[in-house]
Scaffold this motif. Structure first.
Motif, mmCIF file in Angstrom:
data_model
loop_
_atom_site.group_PDB
_atom_site.id
_atom_site.type_symbol
_atom_site.label_atom_id
_atom_site.label_comp_id
_atom_site.label_asym_id
_atom_site.label_seq_id
_atom_site.Cartn_x
_atom_site.Cartn_y
_atom_site.Cartn_z
ATOM 1 N N ALA A 326 -1.668 -5.165 -8.111
ATOM 2 C CA ALA A 326 -0.585 -4.741 -7.249
ATOM 3 C C ALA A 326 0.801 -5.095 -7.779
ATOM 4 N N THR A 327 0.900 -5.696 -8.948
ATOM 5 C CA THR A 327 2.196 -6.084 -9.486
ATOM 6 C C THR A 327 3.026 -4.861 -9.873
ATOM 7 N N VAL A 328 4.306 -4.880 -9.489
ATOM 8 C CA VAL A 328 5.207 -3.771 -9.773
ATOM 9 C C VAL A 328 6.374 -4.291 -10.621
ATOM 10 N N VAL A 336 11.690 1.646 -4.605
ATOM 11 C CA VAL A 336 10.367 1.234 -5.084
ATOM 12 C C VAL A 336 9.388 1.301 -3.917
ATOM 13 N N ASP A 337 8.393 2.161 -4.048
ATOM 14 C CA ASP A 337 7.350 2.307 -3.026
ATOM 15 C C ASP A 337 6.115 1.545 -3.496
ATOM 16 N N TYR A 338 5.650 0.584 -2.715
ATOM 17 C CA TYR A 338 4.481 -0.211 -3.108
ATOM 18 C C TYR A 338 3.612 -0.459 -1.887
ATOM 19 N N THR A 339 2.469 -1.120 -2.087
ATOM 20 C CA THR A 339 1.518 -1.249 -0.976
ATOM 21 C C THR A 339 2.039 -2.108 0.169
ATOM 22 N N ARG A 374 5.486 -8.874 -6.657
ATOM 23 C CA ARG A 374 4.056 -9.214 -6.619
ATOM 24 C C ARG A 374 3.715 -9.961 -5.335
ATOM 25 N N TRP A 411 5.073 -10.700 -0.100
ATOM 26 C CA TRP A 411 5.353 -10.423 -1.504
ATOM 27 C C TRP A 411 6.610 -11.185 -1.909
#
Length: 454
Positions: A326-328, A336-339, A374, A411
């Motif tokens: 899951a690290t961006v 930034v679109d992340y979980t 992260r 995160w």
């Protein structure tokens, strides 16, 4: 052997059963699964006599050598006699089972139904017809009873299941054999059905005949019980739905069950099992889940897809996620679109006081890309805004009174191994905006359920 029940012929019972259960009509195109045995041959003949539009599908699983090829030839000729479309396929079932690590039976079933659905899509068939009959249903219910599948397993096979229709569930094997004999129909015998290698055959050839010695009416009694259990299951589902509305509280992707309320619920174990089955938990895990009710916070049980976590006064059901992937990496300002949600980074000259957890204002001169986004890890620490000393995130979360479930959603934004923001909570004091700041990096965060402010 008698073909009739009362004054109705098997043909009349067949059409009545189809109409009573709204299985299909003469306007539908039907794909009949045919092995070449008694049941499927009779099903085809009944469909032809009733004037239904159908085609035949046969699977050669290549498991019985020349017998498999013999069956394929028989079904091909049978379709020609009936003057209906014929579809056939050969599977390397053993290889598929080995590759997928499945039993031969499960492999064959998966291959069969996947192919049937493909034919329906390509050839315009509406439904898949199988020749499961009353004896099959009895065997299924007995196997389910000994497996411990609960009340739903005692209702047996249903006439309708997704695209599948089972129009022979009303008929006993002896009635089908009588029909076959009367109409002088040929069939092929699968020799494997005579052996007890498979569980179903054991029940068919050994268990039921043995019970019948003491209870001669065992078949009819079980069929009557199946009918009763279906009605009981309707009431059971209605009550479960009512109880579930009181017990399950959804928060995002998670479901919360209040422990005290659950413990006061009548038939608590049964209710709990029904609630957790949806998330991949088995009946064999039920006692472990019950033990969670009185365990310390942090204990959990896993299924293949979910976890049940004890957190203070709740059980929390949440999907499993692979946080290691899951690290961006953030190379420059932008969205930034992340979980864990959405971040929007922008550089501005305007300096304003720190507005709170969802927005971070950092001294842009102190920020060097790339940044790393992260999930937090044990051992992480930072210098919370307003403090001179460092603090471990675990202790910070305790101060913030975060639940175990909330902690797992946290995160961090990191730069050169330094945490500059615990996303949604607090920035690091070392990167704050001061009187000397000339350029500000503004970062806005929104949870997955909300749109970012841009």
């Amino acid at each position: 052997m008698q073909e009739n029940k009362g004054s109705l012929s098997l043909n009349d019972q067949f059409t009545a059963f189809i109409n009573d259960h709204h299985l299909f009509t003469k306007s539908n195109r039907l794909l009949v699964a045919v092995s070449g045995g008694v049941d499927s041959v009779v099903l085809c003949h009944l469909c032809k006599e009733a004037g239904f539009d159908f085609g035949i599908a046969h699977c050669n699983f290549q498991l019985r050598g020349e017998d498999s090829n013999r069956d394929e030839l028989f079904v091909r000729e049978w379709s020609q006699q009936l003057n209906v479309p014929f579809h056939v396929i050969q599977f390397n079932t053993k290889q598929y089972a080995e590759e997928k690590k499945l039993s031969t039976q499960v492999a064959a079933r998966n291959l069969r139904y996947e192919w049937f659905k493909k034919i329906c899509d390509e050839q315009g068939y509406d439904f898949i017809l199988t020749a499961h009959h009353a004896d099959d249903n009895i065997e299924t219910v007995l196997m389910n009873f000994f497996r411990g599948t609960g009340i739903n397993g005692l209702t047996g096979m249903q006439p309708v299941h997704q695209q599948i229709r089972r129009p022979l569930l009303f008929a006993k094997r002896l009635e089908l054999e009588a029909y076959l004999k009367r109409h002088k129909l040929s069939f092929v015998q699968d020799a494997s059905n005579l052996h007890d290698d498979y569980t179903r055959n054991y029940f068919r050839n050994t268990v039921l005949p043995m019970i019948a010695k003491t209870y001669p009416e065992v078949q009819q009694n079980l069929l009557d019980n199946i009918s009763r259990f279906k009605e009981v299951d309707i009431l059971y589902r209605q009550e479960l739905s009512r109880v579930a509305k009181k017990l399950l509280v959804q928060k995002g992707e998670e479901w919360y069950i209040p422990v005290l309320l659950l413990q006061k619920t009548p038939a608590m174990k049964t209710v709990l099992l029904e609630l957790i089955k949806t998330y991949g938990f088995k009946a064999t895990q039920l006692n472990e889940v019950v033990q969670l009710l009185n365990s310390d916070s942090g204990k959990y049980i896993l299924s293949s897809s979910h976890r049940i976590l004890k957190d203070r006064k709740h059980l929390i059901i949440s999907p499993l996620k692979d946080f290691n992937k899951a690290t961006v990496v953030i190379e420059e300002p932008g969205t930034v679109d992340y979980t864990g949600g959405v971040l929007h980074l922008m550089q501005t000259q305007k300096t304003v006081p720190e507005p709170g957890g969802h927005v971070a204002l950092l001294d842009a001169a102190l920020i060097a890309y790339p940044l790393l986004l992260r999930p937090w890890r044990a051992g992480d620490y930072f210098y919370p805004l307003g403090m001179k000393g460092k603090k471990k995130l675990a202790k910070f979360f305790v101060d913030q009174k975060l639940s175990l479930a909330d902690k797992e959603k946290v995160w961090v934004l990191e730069m050169n191994r330094k945490i500059i923001w615990v996303v949604g909570y607090r920035i690091d004091d070392r990167f704050k905006v001061t009187d000397k700041t000339q350029s500000v990096l503004k970062i806005e965060w929104r949870s997955p359920s909300k749109k970012p402010m841009i």
